[in-house]
Design an enzyme around this catalytic site. Structure first.
Site, PDB file in Angstrom:
ATOM      1  N   ALA A 315     -12.179   8.745  16.609  1.00 19.31           N
ATOM      2  CA  ALA A 315     -11.900   7.606  15.731  1.00 19.31           C
ATOM      3  C   ALA A 315     -10.744   6.781  16.274  1.00 19.31           C
ATOM      4  O   ALA A 315     -10.767   5.542  16.236  1.00 19.31           O
ATOM      5  CB  ALA A 315     -11.578   8.105  14.328  1.00 19.31           C
ATOM      6  N   TYR A 316      -9.741   7.460  16.792  1.00 19.90           N
ATOM      7  CA  TYR A 316      -8.577   6.759  17.332  1.00 19.90           C
ATOM      8  C   TYR A 316      -8.985   5.869  18.508  1.00 19.90           C
ATOM      9  O   TYR A 316      -8.492   4.746  18.651  1.00 19.90           O
ATOM     10  CB  TYR A 316      -7.511   7.765  17.771  1.00 19.90           C
ATOM     11  CG  TYR A 316      -6.261   7.116  18.321  1.00 19.90           C
ATOM     12  CD1 TYR A 316      -5.229   6.727  17.472  1.00 19.90           C
ATOM     13  CD2 TYR A 316      -6.119   6.875  19.683  1.00 19.90           C
ATOM     14  CE1 TYR A 316      -4.093   6.117  17.969  1.00 19.90           C
ATOM     15  CE2 TYR A 316      -4.982   6.263  20.195  1.00 19.90           C
ATOM     16  CZ  TYR A 316      -3.964   5.881  19.326  1.00 19.90           C
ATOM     17  OH  TYR A 316      -2.849   5.268  19.830  1.00 19.90           O
TER      18      TYR A 316
END
Length: 411
Positions: A315-316
Site C-alpha cells: 500500500a505504501y
C-alpha cells in the site's frame, strides 16, 4: 569537554574502591514533570551500604553532607543524603521510609535540569577503608555518543532499571539490584536446546507470552508486564549458560575479554529488539493481520526500514493509495537523542509515530518533536512521568491502535 574525556573518566572511576550506580534520569528525577523531587532516586539499600551513618531509627531523619561533583558539566556542590524515617522512627503507618539526595540547587544542576530527562547518568562513590563513601563524582551523558560509550562498558541501561556495583559485591547485577520475578526460570525449567544455543529474541518473547498471556489486560499494561517477564527469562538463561564458564575461569585474558564482549553484545541486541517484538505480538493479539493490516520490518524506500508500516509495504508503494491512510510506527526504548532517527524512515508519511519507554521528556524537547511532526506513543502507566502540560498530547498504544481501526473502517 571532549568525548574522550568521558572515556578517561570511566577509566578513573570504574575501579576498585569505588561504588557505582548507573541509571537513566526519569521525569521524576529531574524537574521535567513538576514533581519537585529532592533529587535523583537511588535505592535505600544502596545508600545505607555506603552511608551507614544514616541507617538508624533512634534519630529522626538522620542525614550526612558530602561533596558531589558533576564532572560532565563542571559543577560541584555540597549535597545531603537523608533518611526520612517517620514510618519507623515514630511508628506512623503512613509515614515515610525512604532515602534522598538533596541540595542540588534546582535546575542549575545537570541532574535536575529537565533537558537531562532520559540521559544516562553514572554516579561514582569513592569509599574509605571502612567502605563508607567520602564523596561522589557524576557524569551525565550529554549525547548519544557518550551513552554508547557507557553502554559498551556496562551493557544496556533501560528506563526504570539501574545497575549497582561495589567492590564488596562484584558483578553487574548484585542480588539487591532486582529481585527475581515469577518468570525466572530455574535450570531444569529452561528448554534444553537453550542451554547449548542461546535462544533468539523471538523465542524468548514466545516464552514470555506463554508465562504472561495477560488476555484481557489493556495493551499498554500487557506490554510493560511482558517486558518485565522477558527480562527475567533472559537473565535466567544468561546466568544458566554463562555463569558456569565464568566460575571455571579463563586460561587467557583474551578468552575473558571475548566472553565478556559476547555477553554485552547479546544484551544490547536483546534491548534493541525487545520492544519491537513485543509490539508485533500485541498487534497480532489485537486482531491486526500481519501482511494485511500491518507489516513488520518493511522497506519504505531503498535503505529505509521503519519498524512497522500500516497497512502494508504494498500500500505504501502504491502511488494511488491515499497517503492520509498510511501510518508508520517506530519503537525505541529511549528517545532523548534517538527520536531524530525516525524522521526519514517513510517519506510519504508526514507524521511519524514513535513508541518509547522513556520515563519523561522536557517540555522543550517535546515541542521540538512536535514541530518535526513526531507523535509520541507511550504506555499509559508511564504517562504520569511526563510534564502535566503535554500528557494530553501523548498517545497510548491502545489509542494508537484505535486510530488504526478507524482508518480501516473509513476505507
Amino acid at each position: 569537554m571532549a568525548v574522550s574525556d568521558f572515556t578517561d573518566w570511566l577509566g578513573v572511576f570504574c575501579a576498585p574502591g569505588i561504588a557505582l550506580f548507573v541509571k537513566r534520569l526519569s521525569g521524576n528525577d529531574t524537574l521535567a514533570n513538576g514533581a519537585h523531587q529532592a533529587g535523583p532516586y537511588i535505592p535505600k539499600d544502596f545508600l545505607f551500604r555506603i552511608f551507614p551513618m544514616i541507617n538508624r531509627t533512634d534519630e529522626k531523619n538522620p542525614d550526612h553532607r558530602f561533596e558531589l561533583a558533576v564532572d560532565s558539566h563542571m559543577d560541584a556542590r555540597e549535597v545531603r543524603v537523608i533518611y526520612y524515617n517517620s514510618k519507623r522512627h515514630e511508628g506512623k503507618p503512613n509515614g515515610r521510609d525512604e532515602t534522598r539526595l538533596t541540595n542540588f540547587g534546582g535546575s542549575a544542576s545537570a541532574l535536575l535540569d529537565p533537558e537531562s530527562t532520559g540521559a544516562l547518568a553514572v554516579f561514582a562513590f569513592p569509599l574509605d577503608e571502612n567502605g563508607t563513601a567520602t564523596s561522589c563524582h557524576v557524569w551525565v551523558c550529554r549525547h548519544e555518543t557518550e551513552e554508547d560509550i557507557a553502554e559498551e562498558r556496562f551493557g544496556p541501561i533501560e528506563p526504570g532499571r539501574f545497575l549497582m556495583w561495589s567492590p564488596a559485591q562484584p558483578g553487574l547485577f548484585p542480588p539487591y539490584a532486582a529481585g527475581r520475578a515469577s518468570c525466572w526460570l530455574e535450570p531444569a525449567e529452561i528448554p534444553p536446546a537453550w542451554l547449548t544455543q542461546f535462544p533468539t529474541g523471538v523465542e524468548i518473547v514466545r516464552k514470555t507470552v506463554e508465562l504472561r498471556p495477560e488476555h484481557g489486560t489493556p495493551p499498554d499494561k500487557r506490554l510493560l508486564r511482558r517486558r518485565e517477564c522477558e527480562f527475567e527469562i533472559f537473565r535466567s538463561v544468561e546466568e544458566a549458560t554463562e555463569l558456569p564458564a565464568i566460575m571455571a575461569g579463563f586460561a587467557t585474558l583474551d578468552g575473558f575479554i571475548s566472553r565478556a564482549q559476547t555477553i554485552l553484545q547479546r544484551r544490547k541486541a536483546r534491548s534493541g529488539r525487545s520492544l519491537e517484538l513485543h509490539t508485533r505480538e500485541i498487534l497480532i493479539e489485537e486482531r491486526f493481520r500481519e501482511g494485511a493490516d500491518f507489516e513488520h520490518g518493511p522497506q519504505s524506500e531503498p535503505g529505509k526500514r521503519p519498524d512497522f508500516l500500516f497497512p502494508s509495504q504494498a500500500a505504501y508503494r502504491d502511488p494511488n493509495f491515499p497517503a492520509a491512510r498510511l501510518r508508520m510506527l517506530a519503537t525505541k526504548t529511549t528517545c532523548r537523542d534517538r527520536w531524530r532517527q525516525v524522521l526519514n524512515e517513510a517519506d510519504r508519511i508526514p507524521v511519524k509515530h514513535l513508541l518509547t519507554l522513556q520515563e519523561g521528556v522536557s517540555e522543550a524537547q517535546f515541542r521540538e518533536m512536535t514541530q518535526a511532526k513526531v507523535q509520541l506513543v507511550v504506555p499509559e502507566p508511564l504517562i504520569g512521568k511526563f510534564p502535566a502540560s503535554i500528557r494530553a498530547d501523548i498517545q497510548t498504544l491502545e489509542s494508537f491502535m484505535g486510530d488504526l481501526r478507524l482508518l480501516a473502517v473509513a476505507s
